[in-house]
Design a protein around this motif. Structure first.
Motif, PDB file in Angstrom:
ATOM      1  N   TRP A   1       0.836  -1.205   0.000  1.00 58.22           N
ATOM      2  CA  TRP A   1       0.000   0.000   0.000  1.00 58.22           C
ATOM      3  C   TRP A   1       0.873   1.259   0.000  1.00 58.22           C
ATOM      4  O   TRP A   1       0.601   2.209  -0.742  1.00 58.22           O
ATOM      5  CB  TRP A   1      -0.917  -0.020   1.219  1.00 58.22           C
ATOM      6  CG  TRP A   1      -1.829   1.179   1.290  1.00 58.22           C
ATOM      7  CD1 TRP A   1      -3.009   1.354   0.641  1.00 58.22           C
ATOM      8  CD2 TRP A   1      -1.604   2.370   2.060  1.00 58.22           C
ATOM      9  NE1 TRP A   1      -3.549   2.575   0.943  1.00 58.22           N
ATOM     10  CE2 TRP A   1      -2.706   3.230   1.811  1.00 58.22           C
ATOM     11  CE3 TRP A   1      -0.599   2.798   2.918  1.00 58.22           C
ATOM     12  CZ2 TRP A   1      -2.817   4.472   2.413  1.00 58.22           C
ATOM     13  CZ3 TRP A   1      -0.715   4.043   3.499  1.00 58.22           C
ATOM     14  CH2 TRP A   1      -1.804   4.874   3.261  1.00 58.22           C
ATOM     15  N   LEU A   2       1.927   1.276   0.831  1.00 56.21           N
ATOM     16  CA  LEU A   2       2.837   2.421   0.867  1.00 56.21           C
ATOM     17  C   LEU A   2       3.555   2.596  -0.468  1.00 56.21           C
ATOM     18  O   LEU A   2       3.734   3.727  -0.953  1.00 56.21           O
ATOM     19  CB  LEU A   2       3.853   2.247   2.001  1.00 56.21           C
ATOM     20  CG  LEU A   2       3.310   2.359   3.428  1.00 56.21           C
ATOM     21  CD1 LEU A   2       4.403   2.040   4.432  1.00 56.21           C
ATOM     22  CD2 LEU A   2       2.734   3.752   3.671  1.00 56.21           C
ATOM     23  N   LEU A   3       3.981   1.476  -1.060  1.00 54.05           N
ATOM     24  CA  LEU A   3       4.644   1.552  -2.355  1.00 54.05           C
ATOM     25  C   LEU A   3       3.701   2.117  -3.417  1.00 54.05           C
ATOM     26  O   LEU A   3       4.093   2.965  -4.235  1.00 54.05           O
ATOM     27  CB  LEU A   3       5.141   0.160  -2.760  1.00 54.05           C
ATOM     28  CG  LEU A   3       5.844   0.064  -4.120  1.00 54.05           C
ATOM     29  CD1 LEU A   3       7.065   0.959  -4.173  1.00 54.05           C
ATOM     30  CD2 LEU A   3       6.222  -1.397  -4.411  1.00 54.05           C
ATOM     31  N   ARG A   4       2.453   1.687  -3.393  1.00 52.61           N
ATOM     32  CA  ARG A   4       1.477   2.182  -4.363  1.00 52.61           C
ATOM     33  C   ARG A   4       1.215   3.671  -4.160  1.00 52.61           C
ATOM     34  O   ARG A   4       1.087   4.422  -5.126  1.00 52.61           O
ATOM     35  CB  ARG A   4       0.185   1.374  -4.248  1.00 52.61           C
ATOM     36  CG  ARG A   4      -0.831   1.671  -5.339  1.00 52.61           C
ATOM     37  CD  ARG A   4      -1.963   0.651  -5.319  1.00 52.61           C
ATOM     38  NE  ARG A   4      -2.889   0.913  -6.408  1.00 52.61           N
ATOM     39  CZ  ARG A   4      -3.941   1.721  -6.323  1.00 52.61           C
ATOM     40  NH1 ARG A   4      -4.198   2.351  -5.174  1.00 52.61           N
ATOM     41  NH2 ARG A   4      -4.740   1.918  -7.353  1.00 52.61           N
TER      42      ARG A   4
ATOM     43  N   PHE B   1      -2.302  -2.809  -7.961  1.00 49.00           N
ATOM     44  CA  PHE B   1      -3.734  -2.918  -7.700  1.00 49.00           C
ATOM     45  C   PHE B   1      -4.215  -4.356  -7.871  1.00 49.00           C
ATOM     46  O   PHE B   1      -4.985  -4.879  -7.044  1.00 49.00           O
ATOM     47  CB  PHE B   1      -4.493  -1.974  -8.650  1.00 49.00           C
ATOM     48  CG  PHE B   1      -5.974  -2.171  -8.650  1.00 49.00           C
ATOM     49  CD1 PHE B   1      -6.761  -1.678  -7.621  1.00 49.00           C
ATOM     50  CD2 PHE B   1      -6.591  -2.862  -9.689  1.00 49.00           C
ATOM     51  CE1 PHE B   1      -8.127  -1.855  -7.620  1.00 49.00           C
ATOM     52  CE2 PHE B   1      -7.958  -3.045  -9.697  1.00 49.00           C
ATOM     53  CZ  PHE B   1      -8.730  -2.545  -8.662  1.00 49.00           C
ATOM     54  N   TRP B   2      -3.750  -5.011  -8.936  1.00 54.26           N
ATOM     55  CA  TRP B   2      -4.175  -6.389  -9.155  1.00 54.26           C
ATOM     56  C   TRP B   2      -3.534  -7.352  -8.170  1.00 54.26           C
ATOM     57  O   TRP B   2      -4.107  -8.409  -7.863  1.00 54.26           O
ATOM     58  CB  TRP B   2      -3.862  -6.804 -10.596  1.00 54.26           C
ATOM     59  CG  TRP B   2      -4.924  -6.306 -11.533  1.00 54.26           C
ATOM     60  CD1 TRP B   2      -4.853  -5.255 -12.378  1.00 54.26           C
ATOM     61  CD2 TRP B   2      -6.235  -6.849 -11.665  1.00 54.26           C
ATOM     62  NE1 TRP B   2      -6.032  -5.094 -13.045  1.00 54.26           N
ATOM     63  CE2 TRP B   2      -6.907  -6.053 -12.635  1.00 54.26           C
ATOM     64  CE3 TRP B   2      -6.901  -7.908 -11.078  1.00 54.26           C
ATOM     65  CZ2 TRP B   2      -8.212  -6.300 -13.009  1.00 54.26           C
ATOM     66  CZ3 TRP B   2      -8.217  -8.162 -11.462  1.00 54.26           C
ATOM     67  CH2 TRP B   2      -8.864  -7.368 -12.412  1.00 54.26           C
TER      68      TRP B   2
END
Length: 382
Positions: free
Chosen positions: A3-6, A90-91
């Protein structure tokens, strides 16, 4: 961690998007300014040993514009990479949630009775969703590649390169919207098949609704079709000065539905593309000053023609005006004889958007030359 990377990728993507939009806006503004004549005059610098020629200046301008286009495509490619990584993360999230839910339903005895149905249909839906978005992304990447090849022609003149870049952006946007609509429609139909919904009746009903909508929006469809033809045939582009019926002005905005002109009074005129039947482009590739003047019969016609030739030669020989004149002005001669006098005509071929500046300067010099040589003027028509 994912999540942080995204979130980090999304922030970088947003910053790149802002830079890309700024470059696009700056490019459009430079094209419009150049078309208005604000940047059309070339600055000639003289060193102690050499002088920069017009060809070198034009080549520098073309090179700078192509470099700007390449930087825009470089940013677009970086945006594509960040967008792809964000999409893949996301996927990964979707896959992790799906596997987690499937494991929970398989491990909990009370939920095992729904395990098959709950896993099979969502998996089919996710597969369809994945491939639809993948195909749309691949299609957009291919369109961007084709746009890149289309716009970076180093052999074309600077004005043509700018026109192609503006046309390519509009056409690429329309194609991307079309492929998105088509594949999303196919995806919706596949979704309905999974839930055993009869798609044939939906298609028949959709066809009826589509016919009704098309009948109610004929003008909109005509706008879009005519807009596509304008772009494909390159009738005009942003930065051109055109005449449409009794309306004329600088093309400030052009899309598939409307054309917006800015006239000499500063008014923004919006014309639906369906209303554009006949258009006159005043600045396509080159322009012309059609100068005609009526002089009295008391004047010696050979002297009048010789004075005009001298004015043309002097104007063409000056560095300040030479870059605006592709060729030497032509004194055509006496075009008409009437009770008012002799009509003499001169054609001056100019660079696009320069016919007004050149025409004003030429009229001033003709007036001064005629006054100095006692040439009587009866009427002027241009």
């Amino acid at each position: 961690m994912l999540w942080l990377l995204r979130r980090t990728l999304i922030r970088k993507q947003t910053a790149l998007q802002v830079r890309h939009q700024e470059q696009i806006a700056a490019g459009k503004q430079s094209v419009v300014k150049q078309s208005e004549g604000e940047t059309s005059t070339t600055i000639h610098t003289i060193d102690t040993s050499e002088k920069k020629t017009d060809a070198d200046t034009t080549a520098d301008g073309r090179s700078q514009f192509l470099d700007t286009i390449r930087r825009q495509f470089s940013l677009k490619h970086q945006l594509g990479i960040y967008s792809l990584l964000t999409w893949l993360l996301f996927w990964v999230f979707i896959l992790m949630w799906y596997i987690g839910i499937a494991v929970i339903m398989y491990r909990v005895p009370y939920l095992m009775r729904w395990w098959t149905d709950a896993v099979a249909r969502p998996l089919a839906l996710l597969i369809i969703w994945f491939f639809i978005t993948l195909v749309i992304r691949i299609g957009k990447i291919l369109i961007d590649r084709l746009t890149d090849v289309w716009t970076t022609h180093s052999s074309l003149p600077l004005s043509e390169t700018q026109r192609i870049a503006l046309r390519a952006a509009t056409v690429a946007g329309a194609l991307k919207g079309l492929i998105t609509f088509v594949f999303i429609t196919f995806g919706i139909l596949d979704f309905l098949k999974i839930f055993n919904v009869p798609t044939s009746s939906i298609l028949a009903g959709g066809a009826v609704i589509g016919i009704a909508i098309s009948l109610g929006s004929q003008s909109l469809i005509k706008d879009l079709v005519n807009g596509c033809l304008i772009l494909m045939e390159d009738q005009f582009a942003v930065g051109d000065v055109i005449e449409i019926g009794d309306k004329s002005g600088l093309v400030e905005n052009l899309n598939l539905r409307v054309t917006q002109l800015r006239n000499s009074e500063g008014k923004l005129i919006t014309i639906p593309n369906s209303n554009i039947m006949n258009v006159s482009n005043l600045t396509r590739l080159w322009s012309r000053v059609d100068f005609s003047i009526v002089v009295a019969y008391e004047n010696d016609p050979k002297q009048v023609l010789e004075i005009l030739k001298q004015v043309c030669k002097q104007l063409y020989s000056e560095v300040e005006w030479r870059d605006r004149l592709p060729e030497s002005p032509q004194v055509l001669g006496i075009d008409d004889l009437s009770h008012t006098g002799m009509l003499v005509r001169v054609w001056i071929k100019t660079a696009p958007m320069e016919q007004w500046n050149v025409g004003r300067e030429f009229r001033l010099r003709v007036r001064q030359a005629f006054e100095a040589n006692n040439i009587q003027i009866h009427a002027i028509t241009v």
